[in-house]
Design an enzyme around this catalytic site. Structure first.
Site, PDB file in Angstrom:
ATOM      1  N   ASP A 291       0.744  -1.311  -0.054  1.00 42.76           N
ATOM      2  CA  ASP A 291       0.001  -0.106   0.117  1.00 42.76           C
ATOM      3  C   ASP A 291       0.969   1.002   0.198  1.00 42.76           C
ATOM      4  O   ASP A 291       1.576   1.368   0.947  1.00 42.76           O
ATOM      5  CB  ASP A 291      -0.967   0.235   1.316  1.00 42.76           C
ATOM      6  CG  ASP A 291      -1.925  -0.968   1.232  1.00 42.76           C
ATOM      7  OD1 ASP A 291      -2.127  -1.644   0.078  1.00 42.76           O
ATOM      8  OD2 ASP A 291      -2.742  -0.994   2.204  1.00 42.76           O
TER       9      ASP A 291
ATOM     10  N   ASP B 252     -15.252  -2.985  -1.665  1.00 45.94           N
ATOM     11  CA  ASP B 252     -14.903  -2.832  -0.258  1.00 45.94           C
ATOM     12  C   ASP B 252     -16.179  -2.672   0.439  1.00 45.94           C
ATOM     13  O   ASP B 252     -17.213  -1.696   0.215  1.00 45.94           O
ATOM     14  CB  ASP B 252     -14.021  -1.374  -0.346  1.00 45.94           C
ATOM     15  CG  ASP B 252     -12.892  -1.579  -0.850  1.00 45.94           C
ATOM     16  OD1 ASP B 252     -12.309  -2.584  -1.312  1.00 45.94           O
ATOM     17  OD2 ASP B 252     -12.499  -0.538  -1.540  1.00 45.94           O
TER      18      ASP B 252
END
Length: 238
Positions: free
Chosen positions: A8, A129
């Site tokens: 990330d 998500d």
């Protein structure tokens, strides 16, 4: 089942967030490229990259770090975060990204997902998500009334390569993945489902694998913290 080590990216560094909160970032490596090379050396088959700044900005921000990763390893990489138009999709695929992940735009502009999947077969994934079964967008900052399964099923005829399903409440929390919800999604759609969020041990990976319906799993914090040994995990899944 394929294990995807996660990198990330925030401000050019490899970080992990807790519950998707940008203020709770922990820096794990100042050099994302070196981190990618380490994952490759351990035997990884794929990389999972997220431009966190890009997810909030709506446009790529950590491009230099992504390009450095692509230069440092020959592994195929999937990338999400800030990819919201055809030009950006084409740009990343031209630069060598193997698969783009469309998240926010899958809710706001599903036609773009369909167009991209037609133009680039096998190279477009949808990132879903969710909090409590409902889809969240814009770097998880906004919740919608869209149900996860409904969104997934809406793309069944689009040629989408995979769905990356993240349970936000589990992400970065080291509490284990939501195996039940992920397996239910995988059973409800014909699109391959990759689990993300909460994978914190070898037992978690085996639980996902043993559902028999989940095609991949993403792990980040557990690999950086040492709670999950990458080489051992890859051996167990081979």
């Amino acid at each position: 089942m394929i294990l995807y080590p996660a990198i990330d990216l925030k401000d050019g560094k490899a970080v992990r967030l807790l519950h998707g909160e940008m203020d709770s970032a922990t820096v794990f490596n100042d050099s994302p490229a070196a981190q990618a090379a380490a994952f490759a050396d351990a035997g990884s088959e794929w990389l999972h990259l997220v431009d966190l700044n890009g997810a909030f900005a709506g446009t790529p921000v950590n491009g230099a770090a992504v390009e450095a990763i692509l230069a440092a390893t020959n592994l195929p990489a999937q990338l999400g975060g800030g990819i919201r138009d055809m030009a950006t999709i084409e740009m990343w695929l031209t630069k060598g990204i193997a698969r783009v992940i469309l998240g926010t735009v899958a809710v706001e502009n599903p036609d773009l997902v369909r167009e991209a999947a037609r133009a680039f077969p096998g190279k477009v994934a949808v990132g879903i998500d969710a909090r409590n079964g409902r889809v969240a967008t814009k770097g998880w900052a906004e919740e919608t009334d869209v149900m996860v399964t409904d969104l997934a099923k809406s793309f069944e005829d689009a040629g989408v390569a995979a769905i990356i399903y993240t349970d936000i409440n589990r992400d970065g929390a080291m509490q284990g993945p939501n195996v039940e919800a992920t397996a239910a999604l995988a059973q409800a759609t014909q699109i391959p489902v990759i689990a993300s969020g909460g994978v914190s041990s070898l037992e978690d990976l085996i639980a996902l694998r043993d559902t028999g319906v989940i095609s991949g799993a993403i792990s980040g914090r557990a690999l950086y913290d040492g709670a999950l040994d990458l080489s051992a995990a890859l051996k167990a899944l081979a």
